[in-house]
Design a protein around this motif. Structure first.
Motif, PDB file in Angstrom:
ATOM      1  N   VAL A   1     -12.585   7.476   1.910  1.00 42.15           N
ATOM      2  CA  VAL A   1     -12.558   6.033   1.664  1.00 42.15           C
ATOM      3  C   VAL A   1     -13.127   5.319   2.884  1.00 42.15           C
ATOM      4  CG1 VAL A   1     -11.099   4.023   1.247  1.00 42.15           C
ATOM      5  CG2 VAL A   1     -10.616   6.175   0.082  1.00 42.15           C
ATOM      6  N   ALA A   2     -14.288   4.699   2.707  1.00 43.43           N
ATOM      7  CA  ALA A   2     -14.913   3.980   3.811  1.00 43.43           C
ATOM      8  C   ALA A   2     -14.370   2.568   3.943  1.00 43.43           C
ATOM      9  CB  ALA A   2     -16.430   3.948   3.616  1.00 43.43           C
ATOM     10  N   ASP A   3     -14.128   1.914   2.806  1.00 42.23           N
ATOM     11  CA  ASP A   3     -13.595   0.551   2.805  1.00 42.23           C
ATOM     12  C   ASP A   3     -12.480   0.486   1.770  1.00 42.23           C
ATOM     13  OD1 ASP A   3     -13.062  -2.188   2.543  1.00 42.23           O
ATOM     14  OD2 ASP A   3     -15.131  -2.756   2.970  1.00 42.23           O
TER      15      ASP A   3
ATOM     16  N   LEU B   1      -1.735  16.908   8.188  1.00 45.01           N
ATOM     17  CA  LEU B   1      -2.737  16.171   7.423  1.00 45.01           C
ATOM     18  C   LEU B   1      -4.108  16.771   7.692  1.00 45.01           C
ATOM     19  CD1 LEU B   1      -1.509  12.535   8.257  1.00 45.01           C
ATOM     20  CD2 LEU B   1      -0.964  13.886   6.226  1.00 45.01           C
ATOM     21  N   VAL B   2      -4.817  17.134   6.632  1.00 46.20           N
ATOM     22  CA  VAL B   2      -6.122  17.769   6.773  1.00 46.20           C
ATOM     23  C   VAL B   2      -7.167  16.932   6.043  1.00 46.20           C
ATOM     24  CG1 VAL B   2      -7.489  19.841   6.365  1.00 46.20           C
ATOM     25  CG2 VAL B   2      -5.035  20.043   6.864  1.00 46.20           C
ATOM     26  N   GLY B   3      -8.089  16.340   6.787  1.00 47.33           N
ATOM     27  CA  GLY B   3      -9.196  15.615   6.180  1.00 47.33           C
ATOM     28  C   GLY B   3      -8.779  14.431   5.339  1.00 47.33           C
ATOM     29  N   THR B   4      -7.769  13.712   5.774  1.00 48.39           N
ATOM     30  CA  THR B   4      -7.303  12.570   4.993  1.00 48.39           C
ATOM     31  C   THR B   4      -6.840  11.455   5.912  1.00 48.39           C
ATOM     32  OG1 THR B   4      -5.733  11.840   3.294  1.00 48.39           O
ATOM     33  CG2 THR B   4      -4.961  13.516   4.829  1.00 48.39           C
ATOM     34  N   ASN B   5      -7.010  10.241   5.440  1.00 46.82           N
ATOM     35  CA  ASN B   5      -6.436   9.056   6.076  1.00 46.82           C
ATOM     36  C   ASN B   5      -5.569   8.384   5.019  1.00 46.82           C
ATOM     37  OD1 ASN B   5      -5.764   6.631   7.232  1.00 46.82           O
ATOM     38  ND2 ASN B   5      -7.859   5.948   7.596  1.00 46.82           N
ATOM     39  N   PRO B   6      -4.308   8.816   4.880  1.00 41.61           N
ATOM     40  CA  PRO B   6      -3.479   8.316   3.784  1.00 41.61           C
ATOM     41  C   PRO B   6      -3.241   6.812   3.831  1.00 41.61           C
ATOM     42  CG  PRO B   6      -2.161   9.577   5.345  1.00 41.61           C
ATOM     43  CD  PRO B   6      -3.592   9.792   5.722  1.00 41.61           C
ATOM     44  N   ARG B   7      -3.432   6.193   4.981  1.00 40.15           N
ATOM     45  CA  ARG B   7      -3.188   4.756   5.077  1.00 40.15           C
ATOM     46  C   ARG B   7      -4.140   3.966   4.176  1.00 40.15           C
ATOM     47  NH1 ARG B   7      -2.267   1.007  10.497  1.00 40.15           N
ATOM     48  NH2 ARG B   7      -2.365  -0.981   9.396  1.00 40.15           N
ATOM     49  N   VAL B   8      -5.370   4.458   4.002  1.00 41.60           N
ATOM     50  CA  VAL B   8      -6.313   3.761   3.126  1.00 41.60           C
ATOM     51  C   VAL B   8      -6.528   4.497   1.800  1.00 41.60           C
ATOM     52  CG1 VAL B   8      -7.518   2.592   4.995  1.00 41.60           C
ATOM     53  CG2 VAL B   8      -8.306   4.851   4.268  1.00 41.60           C
TER      54      VAL B   8
ATOM     55  N   ALA C   1     -13.207  -8.896  -1.608  1.00 45.88           N
ATOM     56  CA  ALA C   1     -14.369  -9.077  -0.741  1.00 45.88           C
ATOM     57  C   ALA C   1     -13.984  -9.833   0.524  1.00 45.88           C
ATOM     58  CB  ALA C   1     -15.467  -9.824  -1.497  1.00 45.88           C
ATOM     59  N   GLU C   2     -13.130 -10.838   0.381  1.00 47.03           N
ATOM     60  CA  GLU C   2     -12.675 -11.611   1.537  1.00 47.03           C
ATOM     61  C   GLU C   2     -11.818 -10.740   2.453  1.00 47.03           C
ATOM     62  OE1 GLU C   2     -10.421 -15.865   2.519  1.00 47.03           O
ATOM     63  OE2 GLU C   2     -10.766 -15.240   0.445  1.00 47.03           O
ATOM     64  N   CYS C   3     -10.939  -9.934   1.868  1.00 50.54           N
ATOM     65  CA  CYS C   3     -10.113  -9.018   2.668  1.00 50.54           C
ATOM     66  C   CYS C   3     -10.978  -8.036   3.436  1.00 50.54           C
ATOM     67  CB  CYS C   3      -9.143  -8.260   1.775  1.00 50.54           C
ATOM     68  SG  CYS C   3      -7.792  -9.246   1.128  1.00 50.54           S
ATOM     69  N   SER C   4     -11.981  -7.495   2.763  1.00 51.61           N
ATOM     70  CA  SER C   4     -12.877  -6.532   3.403  1.00 51.61           C
ATOM     71  C   SER C   4     -13.580  -7.152   4.598  1.00 51.61           C
ATOM     72  CB  SER C   4     -13.908  -6.022   2.385  1.00 51.61           C
ATOM     73  OG  SER C   4     -14.846  -5.170   3.001  1.00 51.61           O
ATOM     74  N   ALA C   5     -14.061  -8.404   4.427  1.00 52.59           N
ATOM     75  CA  ALA C   5     -14.760  -9.074   5.515  1.00 52.59           C
ATOM     76  C   ALA C   5     -13.825  -9.350   6.691  1.00 52.59           C
ATOM     77  CB  ALA C   5     -15.369 -10.381   5.009  1.00 52.59           C
ATOM     78  N   VAL C   6     -12.603  -9.817   6.400  1.00 56.09           N
ATOM     79  CA  VAL C   6     -11.642 -10.143   7.457  1.00 56.09           C
ATOM     80  C   VAL C   6     -11.232  -8.887   8.217  1.00 56.09           C
ATOM     81  CG1 VAL C   6      -9.292 -10.940   7.911  1.00 56.09           C
ATOM     82  CG2 VAL C   6     -10.766 -12.237   6.376  1.00 56.09           C
ATOM     83  N   MET C   7     -10.896  -7.814   7.488  1.00 49.27           N
ATOM     84  CA  MET C   7     -10.416  -6.602   8.147  1.00 49.27           C
ATOM     85  C   MET C   7     -11.537  -5.884   8.893  1.00 49.27           C
ATOM     86  SD  MET C   7      -7.301  -6.740   7.803  1.00 49.27           S
ATOM     87  CE  MET C   7      -6.087  -7.609   6.816  1.00 49.27           C
ATOM     88  N   SER C   8     -12.748  -5.925   8.353  1.00 52.62           N
ATOM     89  CA  SER C   8     -13.879  -5.314   9.059  1.00 52.62           C
ATOM     90  C   SER C   8     -14.132  -6.043  10.367  1.00 52.62           C
ATOM     91  CB  SER C   8     -15.136  -5.346   8.186  1.00 52.62           C
ATOM     92  OG  SER C   8     -14.953  -4.587   7.020  1.00 52.62           O
TER      93      SER C   8
END
Length: 698
Positions: A666-668, A378-385, A683-690
């Motif tokens: 992908v930052a978020d 894997l090069v320069g990637t976070n496939p999970r997000v 938006a709620e998911c983003s707040a909870v996971m952050s």
């Protein structure tokens, strides 16, 4: 292979099948709750009982015994199985009676009603009454995050959710605690399940214990109009079913496609539907005295036509966004060609891809092909997000029989599988390409090595050099050959590959995306047609007259002089091309709100107004023209049509590499596009996971 008898009928089946699978091969239906084709066998529910002749004098759990374990009959006669004897019938009725002892009779208010395995099997295999007169057990509800609603009193302890979370999603947040009457499924610490695949827990639950929190009490399944379509939240192209009532989308579910998403989808794909009705553009707007005011289509077209006809063609530019279907890209490209401008680009992240052979920007191995890989880099990637379904397939390969080794160059993240961390930036990649390091030997000795390059590596100033270096590495380790292509680019924009196939790129002397933004600042560009591009600072276009065409009032609309309201991806029939190069047809599930129209129809009407009428009047004619430009768009649901080896040296451009480490594009995960940013659920998911990530870091 082995010959067996099922209800008196002989059938030949592989010896490694379970008895349940063998019976189904013979056409017999076997009820089950805990058994799932993609999960390990638990043998919890005992609903799949059958009778084995010559076996024990009691029913056998068919999910937990294999055909190879059956003993032959007298004189070598085939083993016999029975699924409809009085003993089997009585046993299943008894199992069902026990399952219903503590299950509440709340079907009228249960969101699983109409789609419940327990309801269906109780009708087909249960008794007509209960002999249990004691008080039912009640179980406290559990918190599993903003997406999953729990009514754990309904739980029958099948453990499908636990096995999915552990095996497919790769998180250990769920488990079964206590024993006997006190057994419960729990998240241990009352925390959200930290995965991008949590919505699939709803699908695997055979009862109403886990249901969709955003969908709760919204509708019954028989009220909904069901449309098969394609997801546009990432570049995987997951097959989905969109359920709508009237003009409103109320639910999105996965559709089976073994080559792409199997039977799962990511959370953003499943739960983004509430964003389809928020912050929508439902009428044209014109900026007057610094403010956007609503207008008619005729007024908006007149303003744009007057402006476009008064500007020199070399000062006109066009941008295409991440969610744009191929039909709209084709129409905009033809319109700009008629105007005479070469300033076009679809790469709003400035990724250095697109020129030459299409295999230089595709995921050539194919998503399902990852299961044949034995080493993955894997090069320069976070496939999970960036592509959760690709990440799930990598995990599946890692858990498989090939002992897959995985290496990572870039940010260290929890990817749900073990990997060797090789380094953070281009220098590590350059050393690998030179043949240095132990992991190079691992790649070189692999039978089917895979290199996956993400947008985080290609959106940099040295992206073309990184791409070239990765391709040379893939070539040197034998990943590019006639029977195997292990060189892959992982996209994260649904409309990008289709736009690249159609050549929506700068023409001769044309400016790319960054050049168009600079041209607006220097007044070299005075007119910009922005087709759904929102993932950049829209203020950089302020020096030009901007026409924005899109579905939501996001960044692009805020900085526009004229707004054309367009349909979202669920509101128009369109072709999307996924990261593999697989063209797939998305069907319209509902109509756009107000005066919004399909993307291609808006561009066709505008072309007529400016006197450069496009040569197609309907969607069929447009697609014929589109396929003439890019024949791959006509090969629906097909990939890998070209097996000839391509020149790795022609991929990207040789050049110097920067020193900065690779960073995921992908930052978020939950807020990557206008529809997701309009979604209250996302938006709620983003707040909870952050918050969960901050807590873990502390």
């Amino acid at each position: 292979m082995r010959v067996i008898k099922v209800n008196g009928e002989e059938i030949e089946v592989p010896s490694n099948l379970t008895l349940l699978q063998a019976c189904e091969e013979a056409g017999e239906e076997i009820p089950r709750f805990c058994y799932h084709e993609r999960l390990s066998v638990a043998g919890n529910c005992r609903m799949c009982l059958i009778e084995v002749k010559g076996g024990p004098p009691k029913p056998v759990a068919s999910c937990a015994q294999n055909v190879k374990d059956l003993r032959p009959g007298p004189d070598g006669a085939p083993p016999e199985l029975f699924t409809n004897t009085p003993m089997v019938k009585k046993a299943r009725e008894g199992v069902m009676e026990f399952l219903l002892i503590n299950h509440p009779l709340d079907c009228p208010i249960c969101d699983q009603g109409g789609e419940c395995d327990l309801q269906d099997q109780a009708m087909a295999y249960g008794r007509d009454g209960s002999r249990y007169a004691e008080n039912k057990r009640a179980v406290e509800e559990k918190y599993m995050g903003p997406l999953i609603k729990t009514i754990m009193t309904r739980c029958i302890q099948c453990t499908r959710c636990v096995r999915f979370a552990t095996e497919i999603a790769g998180v250990d947040d769920l488990g079964l605690v206590n024993r006997g009457e006190n057994a419960e499924i729990t998240t241990y610490l009352e925390k959200a399940v930290e995965s991008e695949l949590t919505g699939n827990l709803i699908d695997v639950c055979p009862v109403g214990a886990l249901t969709s929190r955003p969908y709760a009490f919204n509708a019954r399944p028989w009220e909904l109009r069901k449309t098969e379509s394609i997801d546009a939240m990432d570049a995987v192209g997951s097959n989905i079913r969109v359920d709508a009532r009237g003009r409103e989308v109320l639910r999105i579910l996965p559709r089976l496609h073994e080559g792409v998403n199997e039977e799962w989808i990511a959370d953003k794909s499943r739960f983004v539907w509430d964003g389809l009705r928020r912050q929508r553009l439902d009428k044209p707007y014109i900026r007057k005295d610094g403010k956007l005011v609503s207008a008619s289509w005729d007024e908006a077209f007149s303003v744009v036509a007057d402006k476009l006809n008064s500007i020199q063609k070399e000062k006109v530019a066009a941008l295409a966004g991440d969610l744009v279907p191929t039909e709209a890209v084709k129409a905009l490209k033809d319109l700009m060609s008629a105007v005479g401008t070469p300033h076009l680009d679809c790469r709003q992240d400035n990724a250095k891809i697109g020129a030459g052979d299409r295999r230089t920007y595709l995921f050539n191995t194919g998503i399902s092909g990852l299961e044949e890989a034995d080493v993955i880099l894997l090069v320069g990637t976070n496939p999970r997000v960036e592509a959760p379904m690709v990440n799930a397939r990598i995990r599946k390969a890692w858990l498989g029989d090939l002992n897959v080794q995985i290496g990572l160059i870039g940010e260290q993240n929890d990817l749900s599988y073990d990997y060797d961390y090789l380094g953070a930036g281009p220098d590590t990649l350059a050393n690998l390409a030179k043949g240095e390091g132990a992991f190079f030997d691992t790649l070189k000795n692999a039978k089917n090595p895979v290199v996956i390059v993400g947008m985080g590596a290609l959106s940099r100033d040295d992206g073309a050099a990184v791409l070239n270096m990765a391709a040379k590495l893939a070539d040197s380790i034998g990943a590019i050959r006639g029977d195997w292509n292990g060189f892959n680019v992982l996209h994260n924009a649904a409309g990008r590959v289709g736009a690249l196939d159609l050549g929506f790129l700068p023409g001769e002397g044309g400016k790319d995306f960054a050049g168009i933004l600079d041209g607006c600042e220097s007044r070299d560009i005075e007119f910009v047609y922005n087709l759904g591009a929102d993932e950049f600072d829209g203020r950089k276009l302020n020096g030009a007259f901007v026409v924005y065409q899109g579905s939501h009032g996001d960044s692009g609309a805020r900085h526009a002089d004229v707004i054309f309201p367009a349909a979202a991806y669920t509101e128009q029939s369109a072709i999307f091309v996924n990261t593999e190069g697989r063209a797939q047809l998305a069907n319209r599930a509902s109509f756009p709100p107000g005066e919004a129209r399909e993307d291609w129809a808006i561009l066709r009407a505008l072309s007529d107004r400016i006197g450069k009428t496009l040569p197609y009047d309907d969607l069929f004619a447009l697609r014929q023209a589109m396929i003439a430009d890019a024949p791959s768009l006509g090969r629906i649901d097909q990939i890998g049509e070209d097996n000839e080896r391509f020149d790795a040296n022609a991929v990207g451009e040789a050049g110097s590499l920067g020193a900065a480490p690779f960073v995921s594009s992908v930052a978020d995960y939950y807020l990557t596009n206008p529809i997701a940013r309009a979604s209250k659920t996302m938006a709620e998911c983003s707040a909870v996971m952050s918050g969960a990530k901050r807590q873990a870091a502390e």
